[in-house]
Design an enzyme around this catalytic site. Sequence first.
Site, PDB file in Angstrom:
ATOM      1  N   HIS A   1       0.822  -1.209   0.000  1.00  0.00           N
ATOM      2  CA  HIS A   1       0.000   0.000   0.000  1.00  0.00           C
ATOM      3  C   HIS A   1       0.853   1.254   0.000  1.00  0.00           C
ATOM      4  O   HIS A   1       0.419   2.317  -0.408  1.00  0.00           O
ATOM      5  CB  HIS A   1      -1.002  -0.038   1.155  1.00  0.00           C
ATOM      6  CG  HIS A   1      -2.100  -0.996   0.869  1.00  0.00           C
ATOM      7  ND1 HIS A   1      -2.068  -2.288   1.311  1.00  0.00           N
ATOM      8  CD2 HIS A   1      -3.206  -0.882   0.098  1.00  0.00           C
ATOM      9  CE1 HIS A   1      -3.130  -2.931   0.854  1.00  0.00           C
ATOM     10  NE2 HIS A   1      -3.838  -2.100   0.117  1.00  0.00           N
TER      11      HIS A   1
ATOM     12  N   GLU B   1     -10.899 -11.524  -4.106  1.00  0.00           N
ATOM     13  CA  GLU B   1      -9.453 -11.432  -3.924  1.00  0.00           C
ATOM     14  C   GLU B   1      -8.917 -12.569  -3.062  1.00  0.00           C
ATOM     15  O   GLU B   1      -7.754 -12.592  -2.703  1.00  0.00           O
ATOM     16  CB  GLU B   1      -9.073 -10.062  -3.348  1.00  0.00           C
ATOM     17  CG  GLU B   1      -9.868  -9.642  -2.132  1.00  0.00           C
ATOM     18  CD  GLU B   1      -9.536  -8.226  -1.653  1.00  0.00           C
ATOM     19  OE1 GLU B   1      -8.525  -7.663  -2.076  1.00  0.00           O
ATOM     20  OE2 GLU B   1     -10.313  -7.705  -0.837  1.00  0.00           O
TER      21      GLU B   1
ATOM     22  N   ASP C   1      -4.303  -8.991  -3.959  1.00  0.00           N
ATOM     23  CA  ASP C   1      -4.427 -10.019  -2.926  1.00  0.00           C
ATOM     24  C   ASP C   1      -4.675 -11.387  -3.531  1.00  0.00           C
ATOM     25  O   ASP C   1      -4.201 -12.391  -3.002  1.00  0.00           O
ATOM     26  CB  ASP C   1      -5.556  -9.660  -1.950  1.00  0.00           C
ATOM     27  CG  ASP C   1      -5.079  -8.659  -0.911  1.00  0.00           C
ATOM     28  OD1 ASP C   1      -3.949  -8.818  -0.426  1.00  0.00           O
ATOM     29  OD2 ASP C   1      -5.819  -7.712  -0.605  1.00  0.00           O
TER      30      ASP C   1
ATOM     31  N   CYS D   1      -9.715  -4.353 -10.124  1.00  0.00           N
ATOM     32  CA  CYS D   1      -9.233  -3.112  -9.513  1.00  0.00           C
ATOM     33  C   CYS D   1      -7.846  -3.267  -8.895  1.00  0.00           C
ATOM     34  O   CYS D   1      -7.330  -2.334  -8.291  1.00  0.00           O
ATOM     35  CB  CYS D   1     -10.227  -2.584  -8.484  1.00  0.00           C
ATOM     36  SG  CYS D   1     -10.464  -3.697  -7.108  1.00  0.00           S
TER      37      CYS D   1
HETATM   38  C1  PEP Z   1      -6.393  -5.865  -4.358  1.00  0.00           C
HETATM   39  O1  PEP Z   1      -6.150  -6.638  -3.433  1.00  0.00           O
HETATM   40  O2  PEP Z   1      -6.164  -6.116  -5.557  1.00  0.00           O
HETATM   41  C2  PEP Z   1      -6.980  -4.545  -4.078  1.00  0.00           C
HETATM   42  C3  PEP Z   1      -7.361  -3.749  -5.049  1.00  0.00           C
HETATM   43  O3  PEP Z   1      -7.079  -4.165  -2.783  1.00  0.00           O
HETATM   44  P1  PEP Z   1      -5.838  -3.664  -1.899  1.00  0.00           P
HETATM   45  O4  PEP Z   1      -4.673  -3.440  -2.821  1.00  0.00           O
HETATM   46  O5  PEP Z   1      -6.283  -2.407  -1.239  1.00  0.00           O
HETATM   47  O6  PEP Z   1      -5.637  -4.793  -0.968  1.00  0.00           O
HETATM   48 MG    MG Z   2      -7.011  -6.333  -1.466  1.00  0.00          MG
END
Ligand code: PEP
Ligand code: MG
Length: 589
Positions: A201, A443, A467, A514
Amino acid sequence: MEVQGEILKPERRFQGVAVSPGIARGLAWIHRAEEETAPHYHIREEEVAAELRRFEVALLKTRLQIQEMQSRISDSVGSSDAGIFDAHLLVVEDRTVIDEVVRTIKRDRLNVEAVFAQVTGRYIKVLGEIDDPYLRERAVDIHDVCRRVMRNLSGKENREWTEAGESHVLISHNLTPSDTAQLNRRFVLGFATDVGSKTSHTAIMARSLNIPAVVALHDISEDVASGDFVLLDGYNGLVILNPSPETLQHYSVLEAQKGEIEQELRALRETECKTPDGRHITLSANIEMPDDVPLVLNSGAEGVGLFRTEFFYINRLDLPDEELQYAAYRSVVEKLVPDSVIVRTLDLGGDKIMSSLNLPTEMNPFLGWRAIRFCLERVDVFKTQLRAILRASAHGNVRIMYPMISGVDEVRRANAILEECRQELRREGKPFAEKIEVGAMIEIPSAALSADLIAPEVDFFSIGTNDLIQYSIAVDRLNEHIAYLYEPTHPAIVRLIRMVVDAGHAHKIWIGVCGEMAGDVVLTPLLLGLGVDELSTGFAHVPRVKRAVQSLNLSVCLKLVDEIKNIDSPTAIYAACEKVAREYYADLL
Ligand code: PEP
Ligand code: MG
């Protein structure tokens, strides 16, 4: 002139992993984690008075610093946010703590740091263990203030690293997502860290803040010193210490070329994201903060496909209340009308920690009490957020999405809580949109494998590939040592995506992606060929992905997907995707 002198030193290159594009050049500023252990020594009887005086001065200094920070924050973001520092002031004025420290110094003839750490440590522990959110938050206040007092006692400069008042390239062993969220865009030209990975993140935040960044540079925080002149190449994952005149010249040319491509891409802003043979792909943007909205509008995205809401939670001492969240969601939603905003409910945990919630330290935080698992237990926190999102829906086009769904039962439970919130708002006469699409993030492999069972309960799926890859291949997305295993084109990932798309379409719901895969133009032919309906990516990638979609016939993508069915290696699948990408838009690669 100083910089000229630095250039004459030998150039040295550090190779890491590029996580946020762009070039930064400037003086390095090294951030080191603070010394956490307090010195411990005995003092003589005649030194006690001086020790007490040191304590008094440190408390006074701390109070002034907190007040100064309070007024600065109040000027920039408003007095309600600055209010969190009231609790900090209470700590420095707390007679129980101060008296105990004074008594102990006199009685045990110990230095003030040792006594202060011991006394506050006990309070922090006791308060942290009490099952009361208010008291647990006070533990965090004490901890924060304690560190500040310690720095003042040590005589070290108490400058917040986020406050370095001049432009610099920040270099650090590591940065947490909350550190990154606090970076001052005005001064931080770029950042480099010893550790880290592409889908952490911290990396996602850097892209969203438009700050060039390179991670996994091993020992760069030891090898470079504050004040060294560095060039950071966020395209190729390089940090160059003392760049030579030739290197600087090379980068000026590169920047000019990138600038030209960017300008070309900006011209696509108002155009439709559609393949030449007529397949429309909804191209939306991921955001982390309400401040990102102008950049989304500017990118030509069709709304927001993922609004990560945890960043409201991680940099504060108390929980954001309904009004604050409502105002934030509403401001985003209103600015994007008529396009939709998919608000993802709280996904705390993993690498996103809210210290004041005092979540237990876990052996496997990514497999632990996070996201929807946390929300289904802390229904109070969940409902506050759902009510705020529902109320924002009265002002535009809102969709709700649950993170970390592992099976259909969690969706049903979350939907039941959502329904309770609707009923409460109806009773209270607070308006919200009656028809709101609700989706599940896919995910976790178990969700992908039971997508056909989840589909009847939702209006859409959004595949979180960050994920999904981590959990399917059992590869920690933050760990640079095993980053080579983190492969989006692993046949298992391709199969899982196909399975989710087919299950969703069989139930007539739409499917988006996403995760970071959605922004990688090498993979656009693959995702289109697998049948996804929406791509949501960081706004910086939106124009490039749009150009890729506009350059690809769907028939080419379907052919690619057919070809790779028989390929067993992730690298070979990636190469097949790259071949298509190179044929249709080599300039974007
Ligand atoms: C993902 O896991 O692809 C996602 C978009 O969520 P995050 O990156 O916030 O875990
Ligand atoms: Mg995620």
